[in-house]
Design an enzyme around this catalytic site. Structure first.
Site, PDB file in Angstrom:
ATOM      1  N   PRO A 104      13.302   6.396  -1.287  1.00  0.00           N
ATOM      2  CA  PRO A 104      12.203   7.366  -1.282  1.00  0.00           C
ATOM      3  C   PRO A 104      11.322   7.401  -0.030  1.00  0.00           C
ATOM      4  O   PRO A 104      10.128   7.077  -0.076  1.00  0.00           O
ATOM      5  CB  PRO A 104      11.396   6.968  -2.516  1.00  0.00           C
ATOM      6  CG  PRO A 104      11.596   5.498  -2.608  1.00  0.00           C
ATOM      7  CD  PRO A 104      13.010   5.258  -2.164  1.00  0.00           C
ATOM      8  N   CYS A 105      11.861   7.867   1.068  1.00  0.00           N
ATOM      9  CA  CYS A 105      11.056   8.018   2.280  1.00  0.00           C
ATOM     10  C   CYS A 105      10.001   9.112   2.111  1.00  0.00           C
ATOM     11  O   CYS A 105       9.029   9.160   2.868  1.00  0.00           O
ATOM     12  CB  CYS A 105      11.947   8.293   3.488  1.00  0.00           C
ATOM     13  SG  CYS A 105      13.040   9.706   3.303  1.00  0.00           S
ATOM     14  N   HIS A 106      10.174   9.970   1.099  1.00  0.00           N
ATOM     15  CA  HIS A 106       9.166  11.020   0.854  1.00  0.00           C
ATOM     16  C   HIS A 106       7.835  10.417   0.400  1.00  0.00           C
ATOM     17  O   HIS A 106       6.815  11.091   0.444  1.00  0.00           O
ATOM     18  CB  HIS A 106       9.677  12.029  -0.193  1.00  0.00           C
ATOM     19  CG  HIS A 106       9.996  11.434  -1.520  1.00  0.00           C
ATOM     20  ND1 HIS A 106      11.223  10.863  -1.800  1.00  0.00           N
ATOM     21  CD2 HIS A 106       9.247  11.305  -2.660  1.00  0.00           C
ATOM     22  CE1 HIS A 106      11.217  10.422  -3.055  1.00  0.00           C
ATOM     23  NE2 HIS A 106      10.039  10.681  -3.591  1.00  0.00           N
TER      24      HIS A 106
END
Length: 198
Positions: A165-167
């Site tokens: 989850p780089c978001h």
């Protein structure tokens, strides 16, 4: 020269042929990277896996042919569409997008990244569902507080977005920063997690 009659092949026949080809390739040990596309609320996603695990998630705005070429160059040239091999990935993504899943249980293959980028990407799943961290906080968490820009680069080149989850990583001022899938997709993912996690 005689003309041979052409026999129409429908979509179901083509799907069966592709499945058989993928099954035969896997059974013969010549399928190293399986891929398929899945529909999602943020557009089509290409997902690819090796025997080790999920190796790539690509957004529709990326050139899928270029993504497959990169996989062939960096992982193995033996790349083939295989829907059944990625059924678990498709199921978990569907559960995530419908708000029924907050974490992924998929084995991951980080073959598309290395060094510091991989270190950052391996850390990202530790940021909880519906939570965010700044690039600076991530740099500090992995013991390299001055590597804020490098963390940004690691997030921007994350080969496994959504699942890794780089978001959930934002600028220190709360701004979205960049995102491989576009800022609209990043906003949609953050909103999904905020509303589903409440």
């Amino acid at each position: 020269m005689t003309d041979l009659p052409l026999f129409p092949v429908d979509d179901a026949d083509l799907a069966r042929l592709r499945t058989r080809l993928a099954d035969d390739a896997a059974a013969s040990g010549v399928l190293d990277v399986a891929y398929r596309t899945v529909d999602s609320p943020i557009g089509p996603l290409l997902v690819a896996a090796t025997q080790k695990g999920l190796v790539r998630v690509a957004f529709g705005l990326e050139d899928f042919d270029a993504v497959l070429t990169a996989l062939a160059q960096r992982v193995s040239p033996r790349v083939l569409e295989s829907r059944p091999r990625l059924d678990a990935v498709a199921t978990e993504l569907d559960e995530y997008f419908s708000g029924r899943r907050q974490g992924f249980d998929l084995p991951l293959d980080f073959a598309m990244s290395s060094g510091f980028r991989q270190e950052v990407q391996r850390y990202l799943p530790h940021i909880g569902y519906g939570q965010t961290r700044s690039y600076k906080q991530v740099a500090e968490s992995i013991g390299n507080p001055k590597a804020v820009r490098a963390v940004g680069t690691a997030c921007a080149t994350n080969p496994l977005p959504v699942v890794v989850p780089c978001h959930r990583v934002l600028r220190s001022d709360g701004g979205l920063g960049g995102y491989l899938g576009g800022l609209e997709a990043k906003s949609a993912l953050l909103e999904l997690e905020t509303t589903s996690g409440a």
